[in-house]
Design a protein around this motif. Sequence first.
Motif, PDB file in Angstrom:
ATOM      1  N   CYS A   1       6.736   0.982  12.399  1.00 39.45           N
ATOM      2  CA  CYS A   1       7.911   1.709  12.904  1.00 39.45           C
ATOM      3  C   CYS A   1       9.223   1.010  12.557  1.00 39.45           C
ATOM      4  N   SER A   2       9.141  -0.062  11.809  1.00 40.19           N
ATOM      5  CA  SER A   2      10.332  -0.778  11.370  1.00 40.19           C
ATOM      6  C   SER A   2      10.884  -0.141  10.095  1.00 40.19           C
ATOM      7  N   SER A   3      12.156   0.245  10.126  1.00 42.88           N
ATOM      8  CA  SER A   3      12.783   0.840   8.944  1.00 42.88           C
ATOM      9  C   SER A   3      12.723  -0.114   7.757  1.00 42.88           C
ATOM     10  N   GLN A   4      12.922  -1.398   8.022  1.00 38.53           N
ATOM     11  CA  GLN A   4      12.917  -2.391   6.953  1.00 38.53           C
ATOM     12  C   GLN A   4      11.529  -2.514   6.316  1.00 38.53           C
ATOM     13  N   LYS A   5      10.488  -2.556   7.140  1.00 32.20           N
ATOM     14  CA  LYS A   5       9.129  -2.676   6.611  1.00 32.20           C
ATOM     15  C   LYS A   5       8.719  -1.429   5.840  1.00 32.20           C
ATOM     16  N   LEU A   6       9.131  -0.269   6.350  1.00 31.74           N
ATOM     17  CA  LEU A   6       8.809   0.967   5.637  1.00 31.74           C
ATOM     18  C   LEU A   6       9.525   1.024   4.299  1.00 31.74           C
ATOM     19  N   LYS A   7      10.763   0.577   4.269  1.00 32.04           N
ATOM     20  CA  LYS A   7      11.512   0.554   3.014  1.00 32.04           C
ATOM     21  C   LYS A   7      10.838  -0.375   2.010  1.00 32.04           C
ATOM     22  N   SER A   8      10.377  -1.536   2.476  1.00 32.72           N
ATOM     23  CA  SER A   8       9.681  -2.482   1.598  1.00 32.72           C
ATOM     24  C   SER A   8       8.388  -1.876   1.071  1.00 32.72           C
ATOM     25  N   TRP A   9       7.657  -1.215   1.962  1.00 31.40           N
ATOM     26  CA  TRP A   9       6.383  -0.606   1.556  1.00 31.40           C
ATOM     27  C   TRP A   9       6.614   0.428   0.473  1.00 31.40           C
ATOM     28  N   LYS A  10       7.654   1.237   0.613  1.00 30.20           N
ATOM     29  CA  LYS A  10       7.917   2.312  -0.340  1.00 30.20           C
ATOM     30  C   LYS A  10       8.293   1.781  -1.723  1.00 30.20           C
ATOM     31  N   ARG A  11       8.803   0.567  -1.802  1.00 28.86           N
ATOM     32  CA  ARG A  11       9.238   0.000  -3.078  1.00 28.86           C
ATOM     33  C   ARG A  11       8.146  -0.814  -3.766  1.00 28.86           C
ATOM     34  N   GLN A  12       7.079  -1.123  -3.080  1.00 28.10           N
ATOM     35  CA  GLN A  12       6.073  -2.057  -3.590  1.00 28.10           C
ATOM     36  C   GLN A  12       4.973  -1.324  -4.351  1.00 28.10           C
ATOM     37  N   TYR A  13       4.880  -1.582  -5.637  1.00 25.16           N
ATOM     38  CA  TYR A  13       3.884  -0.923  -6.476  1.00 25.16           C
ATOM     39  C   TYR A  13       2.530  -1.611  -6.339  1.00 25.16           C
ATOM     40  N   ILE A  14       1.471  -0.821  -6.308  1.00 24.38           N
ATOM     41  CA  ILE A  14       0.119  -1.370  -6.329  1.00 24.38           C
ATOM     42  C   ILE A  14      -0.708  -0.618  -7.369  1.00 24.38           C
ATOM     43  N   ASN A  15      -1.722  -1.294  -7.884  1.00 23.46           N
ATOM     44  CA  ASN A  15      -2.649  -0.686  -8.832  1.00 23.46           C
ATOM     45  C   ASN A  15      -4.018  -0.650  -8.175  1.00 23.46           C
ATOM     46  N   LYS A  16      -4.472   0.533  -7.807  1.00 23.67           N
ATOM     47  CA  LYS A  16      -5.746   0.659  -7.109  1.00 23.67           C
ATOM     48  C   LYS A  16      -6.947   0.587  -8.044  1.00 23.67           C
ATOM     49  N   THR A  17      -6.696   0.597  -9.335  1.00 21.89           N
ATOM     50  CA  THR A  17      -7.803   0.618 -10.283  1.00 21.89           C
ATOM     51  C   THR A  17      -8.299  -0.773 -10.647  1.00 21.89           C
ATOM     52  N   VAL A  18      -7.509  -1.824 -10.301  1.00 21.90           N
ATOM     53  CA  VAL A  18      -7.939  -3.201 -10.568  1.00 21.90           C
ATOM     54  C   VAL A  18      -7.571  -4.091  -9.397  1.00 21.90           C
ATOM     55  N   GLY A  19      -8.382  -5.107  -9.129  1.00 26.27           N
ATOM     56  CA  GLY A  19      -8.045  -6.124  -8.130  1.00 26.27           C
ATOM     57  C   GLY A  19      -8.088  -5.621  -6.706  1.00 26.27           C
ATOM     58  N   ASP A  20      -7.643  -6.467  -5.806  1.00 27.64           N
ATOM     59  CA  ASP A  20      -7.620  -6.152  -4.382  1.00 27.64           C
ATOM     60  C   ASP A  20      -6.320  -5.458  -4.027  1.00 27.64           C
ATOM     61  N   GLN A  21      -6.377  -4.584  -3.040  1.00 32.36           N
ATOM     62  CA  GLN A  21      -5.192  -3.875  -2.591  1.00 32.36           C
ATOM     63  C   GLN A  21      -4.561  -4.582  -1.407  1.00 32.36           C
ATOM     64  N   LEU A  22      -3.262  -4.458  -1.297  1.00 36.33           N
ATOM     65  CA  LEU A  22      -2.558  -4.942  -0.130  1.00 36.33           C
ATOM     66  C   LEU A  22      -2.710  -3.947   1.013  1.00 36.33           C
ATOM     67  N   THR A  23      -2.717  -4.436   2.229  1.00 37.99           N
ATOM     68  CA  THR A  23      -2.717  -3.573   3.406  1.00 37.99           C
ATOM     69  C   THR A  23      -1.320  -3.573   3.994  1.00 37.99           C
ATOM     70  N   ILE A  24      -1.108  -2.722   4.973  1.00 36.99           N
ATOM     71  CA  ILE A  24       0.212  -2.661   5.601  1.00 36.99           C
ATOM     72  C   ILE A  24       0.523  -3.949   6.331  1.00 36.99           C
ATOM     73  N   PHE A  25      -0.501  -4.729   6.670  1.00 39.84           N
ATOM     74  CA  PHE A  25      -0.276  -5.955   7.423  1.00 39.84           C
ATOM     75  C   PHE A  25       0.122  -7.120   6.520  1.00 39.84           C
ATOM     76  N   ASP A  26       0.063  -6.887   5.165  1.00 42.33           N
ATOM     77  CA  ASP A  26       0.525  -7.922   4.236  1.00 42.33           C
ATOM     78  C   ASP A  26       2.024  -7.875   4.033  1.00 42.33           C
ATOM     79  N   ILE A  27       2.682  -6.818   4.582  1.00 44.59           N
ATOM     80  CA  ILE A  27       4.119  -6.673   4.431  1.00 44.59           C
ATOM     81  C   ILE A  27       4.832  -7.622   5.387  1.00 44.59           C
ATOM     82  N   VAL A  28       5.746  -8.421   4.865  1.00 47.84           N
ATOM     83  CA  VAL A  28       6.485  -9.370   5.703  1.00 47.84           C
ATOM     84  C   VAL A  28       7.725  -8.702   6.245  1.00 47.84           C
TER      85      VAL A  28
END
Length: 286
Positions: free
Chosen positions: A259-286
């Motif tokens: 519910c933090s505007s700052q965390k949501l903004k960070s999440w929206k900008r962070q690219y991930i590749n689901k086809t390789v490697g491990d995925q980040l969860t929402i709890f990895d967002i600082v």
Amino acid sequence: MYTIESRNILTPQNGLNIYRGRTEDSIYLTEIPGGDDLDIGVKMDAPEQLSGVLRTRRNKGIIIMGNLGDPYNSHEKQYQLTRRSLKVIENNDYGVVISTKQTAISRDMDILAGIARKTKCAVEMTIPTLDEKKLKKIEGKEVSTVKERLELITELRKAGVEVIIDAYPIIPFVNDQDIPEVVQCLTDYDILGVDLMDYRLAIKKSVREFFYSQFKERFPKEFDEFSNLYEQSGELVPENAKEILAELQAICESHEIICSSQKLKSWKRQYINKTVGDQLTIFDIV
């Protein structure tokens, strides 16, 4: 409707606005280009321009769609510029966060699901109240109902698409006391986050006159109560905002909803590749 000629299809922050202007009769606007006549500017060559830009880029990213005009306004059914642009995004392995008030986005669920399988895909929509009549006064008669939006959340999640709800505009004496009910309702849905905007409403100087005139016209009784306590300033904060915000943050935390505007903004900008490697969860967002 008028055509927008644009050399730069994306903003420096990867913003993509195919349609620009008042795409619905909302009480709350970020801008009114050219006046207050519900006229919409359209970038007819947006898919072609976007394709040319994304093909030449080395690094992938997230495209942010719909900040200045709903991508699923009344013209989209005919022109399909949003659908074609989403297909370009999918073909180039980019992610997307798309803002809309319309359930017409269901038409493109196949492409959204395709993007979601490879990278980040999210739909951001507003739910400022559960009261259908009040919603129409806030956002206009042509937008989707609360019931339709809640049904859309379920459909999007089944397709693997993340959902973010914007609980604004929060207007004192209109819907500021409705938001706890909205958030409690959303705990029954598998959403990523709800943006509470620090429980305040910022009104740009360029649209302030429009906002207050519409406030008075659409909610005359509430406006009279509002006027007794508030000046017509550029920022509105309900009197018990801190208490309500603390309550809502506790509810969201217990249901693992950002519910933090700052965390949501960070999440929206962070690219991930689901086809390789491990995925980040929402709890990895600082």
